[in-house]
Design a protein around this motif. Structure first.
Motif, mmCIF file in Angstrom:
data_model
loop_
_atom_site.group_PDB
_atom_site.id
_atom_site.type_symbol
_atom_site.label_atom_id
_atom_site.label_comp_id
_atom_site.label_asym_id
_atom_site.label_seq_id
_atom_site.Cartn_x
_atom_site.Cartn_y
_atom_site.Cartn_z
ATOM 1 N N VAL A 75 -65.859 -38.034 39.844
ATOM 2 C CA VAL A 75 -64.762 -38.324 40.771
ATOM 3 C C VAL A 75 -64.412 -39.789 40.578
ATOM 4 O O VAL A 75 -65.258 -40.673 40.756
ATOM 5 N N LEU A 76 -63.173 -40.024 40.170
ATOM 6 C CA LEU A 76 -62.724 -41.376 39.860
ATOM 7 C C LEU A 76 -61.873 -41.931 40.989
ATOM 8 O O LEU A 76 -61.054 -41.221 41.557
ATOM 9 N N THR A 77 -62.087 -43.182 41.295
ATOM 10 C CA THR A 77 -61.216 -43.914 42.203
ATOM 11 C C THR A 77 -60.550 -44.981 41.353
ATOM 12 O O THR A 77 -61.239 -45.743 40.660
ATOM 13 N N ALA A 123 -64.131 -45.151 30.231
ATOM 14 C CA ALA A 123 -63.981 -46.473 30.863
ATOM 15 C C ALA A 123 -65.113 -46.707 31.858
ATOM 16 O O ALA A 123 -65.640 -45.768 32.466
ATOM 17 N N LYS A 124 -65.459 -47.942 32.016
ATOM 18 C CA LYS A 124 -66.501 -48.346 32.969
ATOM 19 C C LYS A 124 -65.836 -48.900 34.221
ATOM 20 O O LYS A 124 -64.716 -49.417 34.170
ATOM 21 N N ALA A 125 -66.521 -48.789 35.346
ATOM 22 C CA ALA A 125 -65.995 -49.317 36.614
ATOM 23 C C ALA A 125 -65.622 -50.780 36.427
ATOM 24 O O ALA A 125 -66.384 -51.556 35.844
ATOM 25 N N GLY A 126 -64.438 -51.140 36.904
ATOM 26 C CA GLY A 126 -63.948 -52.503 36.784
ATOM 27 C C GLY A 126 -63.013 -52.705 35.600
ATOM 28 O O GLY A 126 -62.263 -53.681 35.564
ATOM 29 N N GLU A 127 -63.030 -51.780 34.634
ATOM 30 C CA GLU A 127 -62.158 -51.901 33.462
ATOM 31 C C GLU A 127 -60.733 -51.510 33.807
ATOM 32 O O GLU A 127 -60.499 -50.623 34.626
ATOM 33 N N THR A 128 -59.781 -52.153 33.134
ATOM 34 C CA THR A 128 -58.371 -51.809 33.258
ATOM 35 C C THR A 128 -57.920 -51.215 31.931
ATOM 36 O O THR A 128 -58.215 -51.776 30.870
ATOM 37 N N VAL A 129 -57.248 -50.071 32.015
ATOM 38 C CA VAL A 129 -56.735 -49.404 30.817
ATOM 39 C C VAL A 129 -55.236 -49.191 30.986
ATOM 40 O O VAL A 129 -54.707 -49.256 32.094
ATOM 41 N N SER A 130 -54.576 -48.912 29.883
ATOM 42 C CA SER A 130 -53.139 -48.668 29.892
ATOM 43 C C SER A 130 -52.890 -47.267 29.352
ATOM 44 O O SER A 130 -53.592 -46.811 28.452
ATOM 45 N N TYR A 131 -51.890 -46.592 29.907
ATOM 46 C CA TYR A 131 -51.525 -45.268 29.392
ATOM 47 C C TYR A 131 -50.012 -45.138 29.383
ATOM 48 O O TYR A 131 -49.301 -45.841 30.101
ATOM 49 N N ASP A 132 -49.513 -44.230 28.530
ATOM 50 C CA ASP A 132 -48.077 -44.040 28.359
ATOM 51 C C ASP A 132 -47.511 -43.144 29.445
ATOM 52 O O ASP A 132 -48.106 -42.119 29.793
ATOM 53 N N LEU A 133 -46.354 -43.517 29.939
ATOM 54 C CA LEU A 133 -45.635 -42.737 30.940
ATOM 55 C C LEU A 133 -44.629 -41.825 30.243
ATOM 56 O O LEU A 133 -44.211 -42.106 29.110
ATOM 57 N N PRO A 134 -44.197 -40.762 30.908
ATOM 58 C CA PRO A 134 -43.227 -39.847 30.293
ATOM 59 C C PRO A 134 -41.906 -40.525 29.907
ATOM 60 O O PRO A 134 -41.245 -40.095 28.969
ATOM 61 N N ASP A 135 -41.535 -41.590 30.620
ATOM 62 C CA ASP A 135 -40.260 -42.254 30.319
ATOM 63 C C ASP A 135 -40.363 -43.239 29.163
ATOM 64 O O ASP A 135 -39.417 -43.969 28.861
ATOM 65 N N GLY A 136 -41.536 -43.296 28.515
ATOM 66 C CA GLY A 136 -41.710 -44.185 27.378
ATOM 67 C C GLY A 136 -42.364 -45.507 27.738
ATOM 68 O O GLY A 136 -42.777 -46.252 26.862
ATOM 69 N N SER A 147 -45.276 -47.885 29.974
ATOM 70 C CA SER A 147 -46.723 -47.764 30.117
ATOM 71 C C SER A 147 -47.135 -48.304 31.480
ATOM 72 O O SER A 147 -46.389 -49.035 32.135
ATOM 73 N N MET A 148 -48.320 -47.919 31.904
ATOM 74 C CA MET A 148 -48.841 -48.293 33.217
ATOM 75 C C MET A 148 -50.289 -48.711 33.040
ATOM 76 O O MET A 148 -51.028 -48.090 32.285
ATOM 77 N N GLU A 149 -50.665 -49.745 33.754
ATOM 78 C CA GLU A 149 -52.067 -50.147 33.759
ATOM 79 C C GLU A 149 -52.734 -49.614 35.010
ATOM 80 O O GLU A 149 -52.128 -49.573 36.087
ATOM 81 N N VAL A 150 -53.982 -49.190 34.835
ATOM 82 C CA VAL A 150 -54.761 -48.657 35.943
ATOM 83 C C VAL A 150 -56.180 -49.189 35.810
ATOM 84 O O VAL A 150 -56.721 -49.281 34.708
ATOM 85 N N THR A 151 -56.759 -49.562 36.939
ATOM 86 C CA THR A 151 -58.122 -50.090 36.962
ATOM 87 C C THR A 151 -59.055 -49.035 37.543
ATOM 88 O O THR A 151 -58.771 -48.461 38.607
ATOM 89 N N LEU A 152 -60.151 -48.774 36.849
ATOM 90 C CA LEU A 152 -61.162 -47.845 37.350
ATOM 91 C C LEU A 152 -62.013 -48.590 38.369
ATOM 92 O O LEU A 152 -62.715 -49.537 38.035
ATOM 93 N N VAL A 153 -61.888 -48.188 39.618
ATOM 94 C CA VAL A 153 -62.649 -48.821 40.703
ATOM 95 C C VAL A 153 -64.072 -48.273 40.720
ATOM 96 O O VAL A 153 -65.041 -49.025 40.806
ATOM 97 N N SER A 154 -64.192 -46.935 40.650
ATOM 98 C CA SER A 154 -65.526 -46.322 40.636
ATOM 99 C C SER A 154 -65.466 -44.959 39.981
ATOM 100 O O SER A 154 -64.410 -44.333 39.895
#
Length: 164
Positions: free
Chosen positions: A93-95, A136-149, A151-158
């Motif tokens: 379960v990811l937050t 990804a490990k807790a605290g890491e920020t990753v980027s992923y592609d959005l459908p509109d072309g 990108s969005m960054e998201v941080t794994l909290v836990s």
């Protein structure tokens, strides 16, 4: 589909057993649907026979679900829920917190079938967000592609082991 193209799906033993029971029930219903179709066919003109068309539609939906369950169960990795926290793997379960948003979102990284009976949102490890977070490990920020072309960054909290 070759062996390397096959997508492995993580399932708990409970979810696997539930899906196997559903598959067995659907397979057992095949003769009932065939009987409905035959009975409706004997009524005559098939062009205007609503019962016949409804039974054929029901058969098509049922056969599609049977094929889906067979493929899912064939490629399923049945196992225990991960026991370690802190890393995004199927069955956790990811937050997460999205860039520019103070609120966090919590979801299960796994099969939609796994979460079908709960109120927890489920994201596939094969989805853009799921695949970006995988490993990804807790605290890491990753980027992923959005459908509109974009990108969005998201941080794994836990990342915590899933418990049903």
């Amino acid at each position: 589909m070759t062996e390397t193209q096959t997508q492995v799906t993580w399932l708990t033993q409970d979810a696997h057993d539930r899906l196997k029971a559903e598959l067995d029930d659907l397979v057992a219903q095949r003769p009932v649907i065939a009987q409905k179709i035959n009975a409706a066919r004997e009524e005559g003109d098939l062009k205007e026979n609503g019962g016949y068309h409804a039974a054929r539609e029901e058969q098509g939906v049922m056969e599609a679900r049977i094929r889906h369950l067979q493929e899912l169960l064939h490629t399923a990795k049945v196992g225990e829920t991960p026991t370690e926290s802190g890393t995004a793997v199927p069955g956790t379960v990811l937050t997460v917190r999205f860039e520019g948003d103070d609120d966090s979102e919590t979801f299960l990284l796994g099969s939609r079938e796994e979460g079908a009976h709960g109120d927890l949102e489920v994201y596939s490890p094969n989805s853009p967000l799921g695949s970006a977070l995988l490993g990804a490990k807790a605290g890491e920020t990753v980027s992923y592609d959005l459908p509109d072309g974009g990108s969005m960054e998201v941080t794994l909290v836990s990342a915590e082991p899933y418990s049903s």
